[in-house]
Design a protein around this motif. Sequence first.
Motif, PDB file in Angstrom:
ATOM      1  N   ASP A 175       0.859  -1.196   0.000  1.00  0.00           N
ATOM      2  CA  ASP A 175       0.000   0.000   0.000  1.00  0.00           C
ATOM      3  C   ASP A 175       0.896   1.247   0.000  1.00  0.00           C
ATOM      4  O   ASP A 175       2.130   1.148   0.036  1.00  0.00           O
ATOM      5  CB  ASP A 175      -1.007  -0.005   1.179  1.00  0.00           C
ATOM      6  N   ASP A 176       0.270   2.402  -0.041  1.00  0.00           N
ATOM      7  CA  ASP A 176       1.039   3.646  -0.202  1.00  0.00           C
ATOM      8  C   ASP A 176       1.938   3.933   0.998  1.00  0.00           C
ATOM      9  O   ASP A 176       3.049   4.458   0.847  1.00  0.00           O
ATOM     10  CB  ASP A 176       0.087   4.833  -0.423  1.00  0.00           C
ATOM     11  N   ARG A 177       1.436   3.630   2.198  1.00  0.00           N
ATOM     12  CA  ARG A 177       2.255   3.885   3.397  1.00  0.00           C
ATOM     13  C   ARG A 177       3.513   3.017   3.363  1.00  0.00           C
ATOM     14  O   ARG A 177       4.606   3.501   3.642  1.00  0.00           O
ATOM     15  CB  ARG A 177       1.403   3.581   4.645  1.00  0.00           C
ATOM     16  N   GLU A 178       3.355   1.737   3.031  1.00  0.00           N
ATOM     17  CA  GLU A 178       4.528   0.859   2.928  1.00  0.00           C
ATOM     18  C   GLU A 178       5.477   1.367   1.842  1.00  0.00           C
ATOM     19  O   GLU A 178       6.704   1.317   2.015  1.00  0.00           O
ATOM     20  CB  GLU A 178       4.094  -0.583   2.633  1.00  0.00           C
ATOM     21  N   ALA A 180       5.961   4.433   0.951  1.00  0.00           N
ATOM     22  CA  ALA A 180       6.669   5.604   1.484  1.00  0.00           C
ATOM     23  C   ALA A 180       7.793   5.161   2.425  1.00  0.00           C
ATOM     24  O   ALA A 180       8.905   5.699   2.391  1.00  0.00           O
ATOM     25  CB  ALA A 180       5.675   6.520   2.207  1.00  0.00           C
ATOM     26  N   LEU A 210       9.353   5.849   9.959  1.00  0.00           N
ATOM     27  CA  LEU A 210       8.043   6.462  10.237  1.00  0.00           C
ATOM     28  C   LEU A 210       8.224   7.835  10.891  1.00  0.00           C
ATOM     29  O   LEU A 210       7.501   8.785  10.561  1.00  0.00           O
ATOM     30  CB  LEU A 210       7.206   5.539  11.141  1.00  0.00           C
ATOM     31  N   ASP A 214       6.821  11.302   9.310  1.00  0.00           N
ATOM     32  CA  ASP A 214       5.829  12.101  10.044  1.00  0.00           C
ATOM     33  C   ASP A 214       6.429  13.362  10.663  1.00  0.00           C
ATOM     34  O   ASP A 214       5.721  14.112  11.346  1.00  0.00           O
ATOM     35  CB  ASP A 214       5.182  11.249  11.150  1.00  0.00           C
ATOM     36  N   GLU A 240       2.811   1.403  15.056  1.00  0.00           N
ATOM     37  CA  GLU A 240       2.787   1.278  13.596  1.00  0.00           C
ATOM     38  C   GLU A 240       4.000   0.499  13.078  1.00  0.00           C
ATOM     39  O   GLU A 240       3.891  -0.268  12.113  1.00  0.00           O
ATOM     40  CB  GLU A 240       2.703   2.660  12.929  1.00  0.00           C
TER      41      GLU A 240
END
Length: 323
Positions: A175-178, A180, A210, A214, A240
């Motif tokens: 997915d997009d978070r992974e 990134a 992460l 962030d 997370e």
Amino acid sequence: MLGALEPLFPRLVGDVGGTNARWAWQAAPGAALTHVATYPCADYASMAAVIQHYLAEHQHPTPAAVSFGIATAVTGDEVRMTNHHWAFSTTALQAELGVKRLVVLNDFAALAASLDVLGPQDRRAVGGGQPVLGQPIGVLGPGTGLGVAGLVCGRDGHYVPVAGEGGHVTLAATDDREAAVLAVLRQRFGHASAERAVCGQGLVNLYEALCQLDGAPTLRLSPADVTEAAQLRSNPTCVEAVHLFCSFLGNVAGNLALTLGARGGIYVGGGIVPRLGDAFEASAFRERFEQKGRFTDYLRQIPTWVITANNPALIGAGHSLDD
Ligand SMILES: Nc1ncnc2c1ncn2[C@@H]1O[C@H](COP(=O)(O)OP(=O)(O)OP(=O)(O)O)[C@@H](O)[C@H]1O
């Protein structure tokens, strides 16, 4: 024609990871392993030193045979560990120890060699599926590094371990978070291998990636700090990081199952997953394992187990002396 190997006893068997070296004694054929002991690799100058320390501490005589798994690719006489500084020549080590036979193999090949004798009491299922007898089996495990191996069955019904370096395959995002997080890891390491995320230091790498994404302050945490903060829910970034760790592990395990056709099942070993407790069952591991598009149904049939047996790699190292 090859003759049967002379059964040599007593035996010393071992499992040498990047952090810990575990040893046990087998006095006679069929005897249980005794005097199981674990030593931090960092406390010893060499492989010979830790073996000699174990033998002296337990007042054992020189064994007839020694066999151990070690966390690296074993491709010839010279063995160099991936995540620790020890390096040695197998023939020189055998001469130094004065033993009749020395077998050195990849640590996950040794673990794989124990899997066909593990019973239901030695593993905990995560998700559904049933093993198909005689089909390939896969094993992977995050510890200091990420070990990966297979077990394939010959026509005689005998399983043979297949050693590889699957911890160093290129990690993929689902997915997009992974994606990134992977971009941060790639920037940092050049190659974002599975082991960069799925091992003890991988937990820390994920946490730090992460924080960077962030714009949060990055604390200096150990792998155990990350899992503890996640369990206590005291730090959302650690929560997370553990979520991503389990997700990436499921993804890599699914890839392994597809590559091997591992309808005999996939085992998860290593020191970290058992420490995650129930959180692992509740994690994204199994969902990511199955989530492979048109092969989702195929993967749903394949069981995944966490190994709960004590020191199975020691049993596998012993088997390797008989094969
Ligand atoms: N509670 C914990 N949570 C997460 N990671 C931990 C925890 N305790 C220790 N670790 C990490 O586990 C790793 C050691 O794993 P393990 O006990 O499987 O060692 P090992 O067999 O020497 O490793 P390997 O075989 O992969 O080289 C280290 O990176 C350590 O920091």
